[in-house]
Motif scaffolding. Structure first.
Motif, PDB file in Angstrom:
ATOM      1  N   ARG A  35      -8.484   9.171  -1.190  1.00 17.09           N
ATOM      2  CA  ARG A  35      -7.641   8.079  -0.707  1.00 17.09           C
ATOM      3  C   ARG A  35      -7.872   7.816   0.786  1.00 17.09           C
ATOM      4  O   ARG A  35      -7.910   6.669   1.230  1.00 17.09           O
ATOM      5  N   ALA A  47      -5.345  -1.210   0.721  1.00 20.05           N
ATOM      6  CA  ALA A  47      -4.463  -1.187  -0.447  1.00 20.05           C
ATOM      7  C   ALA A  47      -5.274  -1.191  -1.749  1.00 20.05           C
ATOM      8  O   ALA A  47      -4.924  -0.497  -2.712  1.00 20.05           O
ATOM      9  N   ILE A  60       2.056   1.818  -3.541  1.00 21.57           N
ATOM     10  CA  ILE A  60       0.949   2.409  -4.300  1.00 21.57           C
ATOM     11  C   ILE A  60       0.861   3.902  -3.996  1.00 21.57           C
ATOM     12  O   ILE A  60       0.663   4.733  -4.893  1.00 21.57           O
ATOM     13  N   GLU A  61       1.043   4.246  -2.727  1.00 20.04           N
ATOM     14  CA  GLU A  61       1.021   5.654  -2.333  1.00 20.04           C
ATOM     15  C   GLU A  61       2.152   6.432  -3.006  1.00 20.04           C
ATOM     16  O   GLU A  61       1.970   7.587  -3.392  1.00 20.04           O
ATOM     17  N   SER A 102       0.835  -1.210   0.000  1.00 18.24           N
ATOM     18  CA  SER A 102       0.000   0.000   0.000  1.00 18.24           C
ATOM     19  C   SER A 102       0.865   1.254   0.000  1.00 18.24           C
ATOM     20  O   SER A 102       0.516   2.260  -0.633  1.00 18.24           O
ATOM     21  N   LEU A 125      -5.555   5.571  -7.456  1.00 21.64           N
ATOM     22  CA  LEU A 125      -4.378   5.767  -8.310  1.00 21.64           C
ATOM     23  C   LEU A 125      -4.737   5.605  -9.781  1.00 21.64           C
ATOM     24  O   LEU A 125      -4.379   6.453 -10.621  1.00 21.64           O
ATOM     25  N   TRP A 131      -3.466   8.897 -11.955  1.00 20.29           N
ATOM     26  CA  TRP A 131      -2.734   8.770 -13.210  1.00 20.29           C
ATOM     27  C   TRP A 131      -3.283   9.696 -14.302  1.00 20.29           C
ATOM     28  O   TRP A 131      -2.510  10.420 -14.937  1.00 20.29           O
ATOM     29  N   LEU A 191       3.417   5.974  -5.965  1.00 17.44           N
ATOM     30  CA  LEU A 191       3.020   6.279  -7.344  1.00 17.44           C
ATOM     31  C   LEU A 191       2.025   7.442  -7.374  1.00 17.44           C
ATOM     32  O   LEU A 191       2.085   8.298  -8.263  1.00 17.44           O
ATOM     33  N   SER A 192       1.120   7.478  -6.403  1.00 15.29           N
ATOM     34  CA  SER A 192       0.219   8.625  -6.310  1.00 15.29           C
ATOM     35  C   SER A 192       1.002   9.895  -5.999  1.00 15.29           C
ATOM     36  O   SER A 192       0.694  10.972  -6.519  1.00 15.29           O
ATOM     37  N   TRP A 240      -6.711   2.317  -2.337  1.00 17.99           N
ATOM     38  CA  TRP A 240      -5.675   3.231  -2.812  1.00 17.99           C
ATOM     39  C   TRP A 240      -5.322   2.953  -4.271  1.00 17.99           C
ATOM     40  O   TRP A 240      -5.051   3.883  -5.030  1.00 17.99           O
ATOM     41  N   SER A 241      -5.323   1.684  -4.649  1.00  8.74           N
ATOM     42  CA  SER A 241      -5.056   1.346  -6.049  1.00  8.74           C
ATOM     43  C   SER A 241      -6.126   1.902  -6.959  1.00  8.74           C
ATOM     44  O   SER A 241      -5.837   2.395  -8.058  1.00  8.74           O
TER      45      SER A 241
END
Length: 327
Positions: free
Chosen positions: A173, A199, A146-147, A143, A206, A211, A149-150, A202-203
């Motif tokens: 989020r 997680a 993933i954060e 997770s 994202l 994105w 990438l955000s 959050w995905s």
């Protein structure tokens, strides 16, 4: 703020993104510092509150030992993931001359994040964590990646001075993460599925929101070069000192938690983690202040506008002093 000459600009090279990419990203109408500060503070406060709600949910639906295990997972993963992040969000937000493409940042974070998960598992095993606790730690690490990438997409929004989108993402989020955690705990009565639900939430944010928003804030076209090993190395060497600094900062809250868990047990750590979260508020506002000003400071520095740079810095210091007095 990563230039080379007195004005803060790097000499142009054929391996750098085109100037059209840089100018396109800055063509998005930017918001005022006050508006940006309001948006990012709202998002940060919402996110901080929802993280506190997660601790309350865990305390109400599970046991202090379970809260302690979650705190251990955060204490182990946070310093490692912070090192992997290398503060690349801040590098991107202050890269006023567009030395690197958005894809460079995303690829470097993806590579670093994958390596950090291996390190998280290795450190956890070395500390003697096995079974359910180990799995919780690894999922929390996922997770966190993933954060990361955000966070890169947040850097693109900061650079464009569109903190409204960042604030919305933080709120989404935080809220969806709390819902995912709660649903996982309620359905399975198991912390593993609780952190997996967080997680997954959050995905979703994202992929669906961050994105697309990052690409709009920092667009690329056919002239933008593909990521290369040379540019990734240069970016990593530029950002590594920031990553080391941030890792050391994150060790400050992490080490006492691990020490408490080893000496007094997970239940004591669970109680401590809930009480210690009360200090988050002031640091959240301070972080919002810094994130709001960073892109404007980077642009003034790149243009050699020291008067504008010092003006923004003076305002930030005045607000920080006022916050300290109120605290």
């Amino acid at each position: 703020m990563n230039g080379r000459d007195r004005a803060g600009r790097r000499p142009e090279t054929t391996d750098s993104p085109s100037s059209s990419t840089s100018s396109a990203s800055l063509s998005t109408p930017r918001l005022s510092l006050r508006t940006n500060f309001t948006w990012v503070t709202g998002g940060q406060v919402t996110y901080a509150l929802t993280q506190g709600v997660i601790l309350v949910i865990l305390a109400q639906l599970t046991t202090p030992e379970t809260v302690g295990r979650f705190a251990v997972a955060l204490a182990i993963t946070t310093p490692i993931v912070e090192l992997a992040h290398m503060r690349l969000r801040d590098v991107l937000a202050t890269d006023a001359s567009g030395d690197y493409a958005l894809s460079d940042y995303l690829l470097l974070v993806a590579l670093n994040g994958s390596a950090s998960l291996v390190l998280v598992a290795t450190v956890s095993l070395a500390f003697g964590y096995r079974g359910e606790v180990l799995l919780v730690i690894v999922i929390v690490g996922v997770s966190k990646v993933i954060e990361l990438l955000s966070q890169i997409n947040y850097g693109a929004q900061q650079r464009a001075e569109r903190m409204d989108r960042l604030g919305i993402s933080l709120s989404l989020r935080g809220l969806l993460g709390a819902v995912g955690m709660t649903a996982g705990i309620l359905i399975t009565d198991d912390l593993i599925w609780g952190v997996a639900g967080m997680a997954a939430a959050w995905s979703l944010v994202l992929v669906v929101y961050d994105w697309p928003g990052g690409r709009r804030a920092y667009p690329q076209d056919e002239s933008t070069p593909q990521p290369s090993l040379h540019r990734l190395r240069a970016l990593a060497s530029l950002a590594l000192p920031l990553g080391i600094m941030q890792m050391l900062i994150s060790l400050s809250p992490s080490v006492p938690r691990l020490f408490l868990e080893r000496t007094a047990g997970a239940a004591s750590l669970g109680v401590f983690a809930g009480m210690a979260y009360l200090v988050v508020g002031m640091s959240t506002v301070a972080r919002s202040l810094a994130q709001t000003a960073a892109p404007r400071l980077g642009q003034h520095y790149t243009k050699g506008n020291m008067r504008g740079f010092l003006h923004v810095m003076k305002r930030q210091i005045q607000i920080a002093v006022l916050m300290g007095a109120l605290g």
